[in-house]
Scaffold this motif. Sequence first.
Motif, PDB file in Angstrom:
ATOM      1  N   ASP A   1      10.366  23.315  30.469  1.00  0.00           N
ATOM      2  CA  ASP A   1      10.015  22.610  29.235  1.00  0.00           C
ATOM      3  C   ASP A   1       9.986  21.106  29.501  1.00  0.00           C
ATOM      4  O   ASP A   1      10.986  20.506  29.899  1.00  0.00           O
ATOM      5  CB  ASP A   1      11.052  22.950  28.157  1.00  0.00           C
ATOM      6  N   ALA A   2       8.829  20.487  29.255  1.00  0.00           N
ATOM      7  CA  ALA A   2       8.644  19.070  29.577  1.00  0.00           C
ATOM      8  C   ALA A   2       9.645  18.173  28.866  1.00  0.00           C
ATOM      9  O   ALA A   2       9.986  17.090  29.372  1.00  0.00           O
ATOM     10  CB  ALA A   2       7.220  18.650  29.222  1.00  0.00           C
ATOM     11  N   ASP A   3      10.147  18.580  27.708  1.00  0.00           N
ATOM     12  CA  ASP A   3      11.100  17.757  26.973  1.00  0.00           C
ATOM     13  C   ASP A   3      12.444  17.638  27.686  1.00  0.00           C
ATOM     14  O   ASP A   3      13.262  16.781  27.318  1.00  0.00           O
ATOM     15  CB  ASP A   3      11.328  18.332  25.576  1.00  0.00           C
ATOM     16  N   PHE A   4      12.684  18.495  28.683  1.00  0.00           N
ATOM     17  CA  PHE A   4      13.973  18.486  29.364  1.00  0.00           C
ATOM     18  C   PHE A   4      13.828  18.200  30.862  1.00  0.00           C
ATOM     19  O   PHE A   4      14.732  18.475  31.648  1.00  0.00           O
ATOM     20  CB  PHE A   4      14.682  19.832  29.143  1.00  0.00           C
ATOM     21  N   LEU A   5      12.674  17.610  31.236  1.00  0.00           N
ATOM     22  CA  LEU A   5      12.413  17.257  32.632  1.00  0.00           C
ATOM     23  C   LEU A   5      12.369  15.744  32.790  1.00  0.00           C
ATOM     24  O   LEU A   5      12.019  15.020  31.855  1.00  0.00           O
ATOM     25  CB  LEU A   5      11.089  17.861  33.094  1.00  0.00           C
ATOM     26  N   ASP A   6      12.709  15.272  33.984  1.00  0.00           N
ATOM     27  CA  ASP A   6      12.601  13.842  34.266  1.00  0.00           C
ATOM     28  C   ASP A   6      11.176  13.523  34.727  1.00  0.00           C
ATOM     29  O   ASP A   6      10.335  14.431  34.838  1.00  0.00           O
ATOM     30  CB  ASP A   6      13.654  13.413  35.297  1.00  0.00           C
TER      31      ASP A   6
ATOM     32  N   GLY B   1      21.754  15.977  20.478  1.00  0.00           N
ATOM     33  CA  GLY B   1      20.588  15.101  20.485  1.00  0.00           C
ATOM     34  C   GLY B   1      19.287  15.886  20.495  1.00  0.00           C
ATOM     35  O   GLY B   1      19.245  17.086  20.756  1.00  0.00           O
ATOM     36  N   ALA B   2      18.197  15.172  20.205  1.00  0.00           N
ATOM     37  CA  ALA B   2      16.877  15.801  20.106  1.00  0.00           C
ATOM     38  C   ALA B   2      16.433  16.428  21.413  1.00  0.00           C
ATOM     39  O   ALA B   2      15.629  17.367  21.417  1.00  0.00           O
ATOM     40  CB  ALA B   2      15.851  14.771  19.637  1.00  0.00           C
TER      41      ALA B   2
ATOM     42  N   ALA C   1      22.118  21.450  23.302  1.00  0.00           N
ATOM     43  CA  ALA C   1      22.104  22.293  22.103  1.00  0.00           C
ATOM     44  C   ALA C   1      20.677  22.554  21.636  1.00  0.00           C
ATOM     45  O   ALA C   1      20.344  23.669  21.201  1.00  0.00           O
ATOM     46  CB  ALA C   1      22.923  21.648  20.985  1.00  0.00           C
ATOM     47  N   GLU C   2      19.810  21.549  21.720  1.00  0.00           N
ATOM     48  CA  GLU C   2      18.411  21.728  21.332  1.00  0.00           C
ATOM     49  C   GLU C   2      17.702  22.662  22.326  1.00  0.00           C
ATOM     50  O   GLU C   2      16.873  23.486  21.928  1.00  0.00           O
ATOM     51  CB  GLU C   2      17.696  20.382  21.285  1.00  0.00           C
ATOM     52  N   LEU C   3      18.022  22.548  23.615  1.00  0.00           N
ATOM     53  CA  LEU C   3      17.469  23.447  24.629  1.00  0.00           C
ATOM     54  C   LEU C   3      17.808  24.900  24.302  1.00  0.00           C
ATOM     55  O   LEU C   3      16.941  25.785  24.348  1.00  0.00           O
ATOM     56  CB  LEU C   3      18.025  23.080  26.009  1.00  0.00           C
TER      57      LEU C   3
ATOM     58  N   HIS D   1      28.743  15.945  34.580  1.00  0.00           N
ATOM     59  CA  HIS D   1      28.888  14.628  35.183  1.00  0.00           C
ATOM     60  C   HIS D   1      30.014  13.850  34.490  1.00  0.00           C
ATOM     61  O   HIS D   1      30.456  14.205  33.400  1.00  0.00           O
ATOM     62  CB  HIS D   1      27.583  13.832  35.047  1.00  0.00           C
ATOM     63  N   GLU D   2      30.444  12.779  35.121  1.00  0.00           N
ATOM     64  CA  GLU D   2      31.487  11.939  34.534  1.00  0.00           C
ATOM     65  C   GLU D   2      31.046  11.339  33.206  1.00  0.00           C
ATOM     66  O   GLU D   2      31.876  11.042  32.348  1.00  0.00           O
ATOM     67  CB  GLU D   2      31.877  10.822  35.512  1.00  0.00           C
ATOM     68  N   ASP D   3      29.728  11.149  33.044  1.00  0.00           N
ATOM     69  CA  ASP D   3      29.228  10.588  31.785  1.00  0.00           C
ATOM     70  C   ASP D   3      29.035  11.656  30.711  1.00  0.00           C
ATOM     71  O   ASP D   3      28.412  11.407  29.678  1.00  0.00           O
ATOM     72  CB  ASP D   3      27.912   9.839  32.011  1.00  0.00           C
ATOM     73  N   GLN D   4      29.573  12.884  30.976  1.00  0.00           N
ATOM     74  CA  GLN D   4      29.536  13.998  30.036  1.00  0.00           C
ATOM     75  C   GLN D   4      28.142  14.586  29.856  1.00  0.00           C
ATOM     76  O   GLN D   4      27.890  15.318  28.896  1.00  0.00           O
ATOM     77  CB  GLN D   4      30.108  13.586  28.670  1.00  0.00           C
ATOM     78  N   HIS D   5      27.237  14.290  30.779  1.00  0.00           N
ATOM     79  CA  HIS D   5      25.934  14.934  30.777  1.00  0.00           C
ATOM     80  C   HIS D   5      26.007  16.199  31.632  1.00  0.00           C
ATOM     81  O   HIS D   5      26.706  16.253  32.646  1.00  0.00           O
ATOM     82  CB  HIS D   5      24.848  13.992  31.321  1.00  0.00           C
ATOM     83  N   LEU D   6      25.255  17.211  31.217  1.00  0.00           N
ATOM     84  CA  LEU D   6      25.229  18.497  31.910  1.00  0.00           C
ATOM     85  C   LEU D   6      24.065  18.541  32.883  1.00  0.00           C
ATOM     86  O   LEU D   6      22.925  18.224  32.528  1.00  0.00           O
ATOM     87  CB  LEU D   6      25.093  19.636  30.894  1.00  0.00           C
ATOM     88  N   GLN D   7      24.344  18.955  34.119  1.00  0.00           N
ATOM     89  CA  GLN D   7      23.322  19.049  35.157  1.00  0.00           C
ATOM     90  C   GLN D   7      23.155  20.499  35.583  1.00  0.00           C
ATOM     91  O   GLN D   7      24.131  21.205  35.829  1.00  0.00           O
ATOM     92  CB  GLN D   7      23.704  18.202  36.373  1.00  0.00           C
ATOM     93  N   LEU D   8      21.909  20.928  35.683  1.00  0.00           N
ATOM     94  CA  LEU D   8      21.624  22.288  36.154  1.00  0.00           C
ATOM     95  C   LEU D   8      21.872  22.371  37.658  1.00  0.00           C
ATOM     96  O   LEU D   8      21.391  21.539  38.426  1.00  0.00           O
ATOM     97  CB  LEU D   8      20.174  22.650  35.835  1.00  0.00           C
TER      98      LEU D   8
END
Length: 289
Positions: A110-115, A127-128, A132-134, A160-167
């Motif tokens: 899904d392009a909305d969740f890709l860099d 967040g959008a 949770a939105e995924l 991650h330390e910044d509380q972001h989730l990485q696949l």
Amino acid sequence: MEQLLKSARALDAAVLKVMRALFRVLVRHSMSYTAFDELARRAYVEVAMKDFAIEGKKPTISRASILSGLTRKEVRRLLSIPADGNAADGAEGAERYNRAARVITGWVRDADFLDPTGAPRALPFEGAQGFAELVRRHSGDMPARAVLDELNRVGAVHLHEDQHLQLSTRAYVPITSPSDKLEILGVDVQQLIATIDHNIEHGPSDPRFQRKVMYESVAQSDLQPFRRYSATHAQALLERLDRWLNARHIAETTAVQGAAMDAGPRMRVGVGIYYFEEPTTPPNQGEPR
């Protein structure tokens, strides 16, 4: 008569091959033959009662006895054993697998969740364009926290330390839980055997795809490159098939919300791919092929 004997010999040889592969797993996990024998008897009786009843007639202990070769007393004993919930557990496990797999697939597609490079982004939980939105978009009404717990459990994400989730992986593959891997043994082998059984009975008129590519003598130095090559292309194929199915899943979900979906029978459908390697059998020393 000759054809019946030939088929019986072929079935004997096929069952021995299946049993040898299965028994390697059973012995490794300390299941005795006595325990296996009890399970085999229960399975025989369940299949005889459920799948081979005469149309329009109630299944009977006598018929199950005839089909299984067990005594009526033994059939009655086996039928008296309370269900242990394995069927429900299996359905729950399959649903958990499907939900988690769809979330991972959405994350890598899904392009909305890709860099900008097309790789899965590290996501905030809310967040959008968050996790949770995924989950909402690709797993329906499953709670996002429950999906995250499942992906954490199988080692598919890290925080991650910044509380972001990485696949961490592009596919849902349990890597830490032996019980999950054994559940896959039951589900995947069951489905493969069911496909082969269908093709034996209905192949000429309604074949199901079942193919493999195999070479008898490949250098060991080529194994690792082929593992990588086959895994990459197999994953790409599965993702294309998932896109096809997911488009219909989304359309059906939209129709349900609009109360316009045809309420016809539903079927579970899928395609599995597996890799194997084994020693080349020396000439004149192996089993006849």
